[in-house]
Scaffold this motif. Structure first.
Motif, PDB file in Angstrom:
ATOM      1  N   ASP A  51     -11.612   5.570  -2.456  1.00  0.00           N
ATOM      2  CA  ASP A  51     -11.342   5.148  -3.827  1.00  0.00           C
ATOM      3  C   ASP A  51     -10.417   3.931  -3.797  1.00  0.00           C
ATOM      4  O   ASP A  51      -9.659   3.733  -2.838  1.00  0.00           O
ATOM      5  N   VAL A  52     -10.499   3.136  -4.863  1.00  0.00           N
ATOM      6  CA  VAL A  52      -9.710   1.905  -4.976  1.00  0.00           C
ATOM      7  C   VAL A  52      -9.138   1.810  -6.375  1.00  0.00           C
ATOM      8  O   VAL A  52      -9.806   2.141  -7.360  1.00  0.00           O
ATOM      9  N   ARG A 109      -3.149  -4.809  -1.207  1.00  0.00           N
ATOM     10  CA  ARG A 109      -3.381  -6.247  -1.237  1.00  0.00           C
ATOM     11  C   ARG A 109      -2.788  -6.844  -2.503  1.00  0.00           C
ATOM     12  O   ARG A 109      -2.821  -6.239  -3.564  1.00  0.00           O
ATOM     13  N   GLY A 110      -2.252  -8.049  -2.369  1.00  0.00           N
ATOM     14  CA  GLY A 110      -1.663  -8.751  -3.498  1.00  0.00           C
ATOM     15  C   GLY A 110      -0.193  -8.459  -3.704  1.00  0.00           C
ATOM     16  O   GLY A 110       0.415  -8.995  -4.630  1.00  0.00           O
ATOM     17  N   GLU A 168       1.697  -6.303   2.706  1.00  0.00           N
ATOM     18  CA  GLU A 168       0.333  -5.802   2.645  1.00  0.00           C
ATOM     19  C   GLU A 168       0.045  -4.838   3.795  1.00  0.00           C
ATOM     20  O   GLU A 168       0.654  -4.926   4.870  1.00  0.00           O
ATOM     21  N   LEU A 169      -0.868  -3.908   3.539  1.00  0.00           N
ATOM     22  CA  LEU A 169      -1.364  -3.001   4.556  1.00  0.00           C
ATOM     23  C   LEU A 169      -2.868  -3.179   4.662  1.00  0.00           C
ATOM     24  O   LEU A 169      -3.541  -3.494   3.672  1.00  0.00           O
ATOM     25  N   ASP A 170      -3.390  -2.942   5.859  1.00  0.00           N
ATOM     26  CA  ASP A 170      -4.833  -3.049   6.055  1.00  0.00           C
ATOM     27  C   ASP A 170      -5.286  -1.959   7.017  1.00  0.00           C
ATOM     28  O   ASP A 170      -4.821  -1.907   8.164  1.00  0.00           O
ATOM     29  N   ASP A 171      -6.137  -1.068   6.533  1.00  0.00           N
ATOM     30  CA  ASP A 171      -6.700  -0.005   7.359  1.00  0.00           C
ATOM     31  C   ASP A 171      -5.598   0.782   8.075  1.00  0.00           C
ATOM     32  O   ASP A 171      -5.668   1.038   9.272  1.00  0.00           O
ATOM     33  N   ILE A 206      -5.250  -1.385  -4.300  1.00  0.00           N
ATOM     34  CA  ILE A 206      -4.750  -0.339  -3.415  1.00  0.00           C
ATOM     35  C   ILE A 206      -5.877   0.652  -3.207  1.00  0.00           C
ATOM     36  O   ILE A 206      -6.558   1.037  -4.168  1.00  0.00           O
ATOM     37  N   GLY A 207      -6.098   1.050  -1.967  1.00  0.00           N
ATOM     38  CA  GLY A 207      -7.203   1.962  -1.717  1.00  0.00           C
ATOM     39  C   GLY A 207      -6.953   2.870  -0.540  1.00  0.00           C
ATOM     40  O   GLY A 207      -6.007   2.686   0.232  1.00  0.00           O
TER      41      GLY A 207
END
Length: 211
Positions: free
Chosen positions: A141-142, A168-169, A173-176, A198-199
């Motif tokens: 979900d996002v 993001r933004g 930031e975080l990624d995976d 955010i997801g």
């Protein structure tokens, strides 16, 4: 597209009356349920709920003039949990919770766990506090939110591990990322004038956004 059915649950904790009235005036609630002492909050703004539920130990009396579900005080579920059970049974799609945060920390923690649980059962749950709202996402979900120049966002895992978390933004930031419920990493990220996303891929996260 099917119409989303919404229910407002009003508990006995800190009540953001201004935000409730604003959303109510916009017709955002199809149904309003007073949860025990939350009935007094609604009385204070002269808003009659569609029903009241609880053992009414907090309120101190049983409301009259509306549908009432009175519960035995010797029970294994809180009044808020019983209200969520009923909201789910009545096939609401989204629940806005007022008076579910603040005041007693043990009640707040219990409610956050319940809101995560019922998100995993298919309800969309948002809990409204004095200056922020908590939304729960169960992956995949996002959530998207418009740009703001100021304000903070916090993201916490409601499971032992939440996988594929991204932000993001925001300033950081975080990624995976695999976020656990044993860290303060998600606390107080910062808007920087951009729309945010955010997801989560797997697990349930709580997202605190400013009102």
């Amino acid at each position: 597209m099917a119409q989303v059915k919404t229910c407002a649950l009003v508990g006995a904790s800190d009540f953001n009356a201004d935000e409730f009235c604003r959303m109510d005036a916009m017709g955002m609630f199809d149904y309003v349920m007073a949860v025990d002492g939350g009935f007094a909050h609604l009385e204070g703004i002269e808003r009659k709920p569609d029903m009241a539920i609880g053992d009414f130990d907090s309120l101190g009396y049983v409301p009259r003039g509306l549908r009432v579900v009175r519960c035995n005080p010797h029970k294994d579920q809180s009044d808020m949990e019983l209200a969520l059970v009923r909201a789910k049974a009545q096939r609401f799609d989204m629940v806005y919770v007022f008076g579910g945060l603040g005041r007693r920390l043990d009640h707040t923690l219990a409610n956050l766990q319940l809101f995560a649980d019922y998100t995993e059962r298919g309800l969309t749950v948002a809990a409204v506090g004095d200056d922020s709202a908590v939304t729960f996402l169960t992956g995949p979900d996002v959530l998207e939110a418009p740009a703001r120049e100021t304000g903070t966002v916090s993201v916490f895992a409601m499971n032992d591990e939440c996988r594929g978390v991204f932000e993001r933004g925001l300033e950081w930031e975080l990624d995976d990322y695999t976020l656990t419920n044993r860290t303060s990493l998600g606390l107080s990220n910062v808007f920087k004038g951009e729309a945010i996303m955010i997801g989560v891929e797997e697990g349930t996260i709580a997202v605190f956004l400013p009102l």
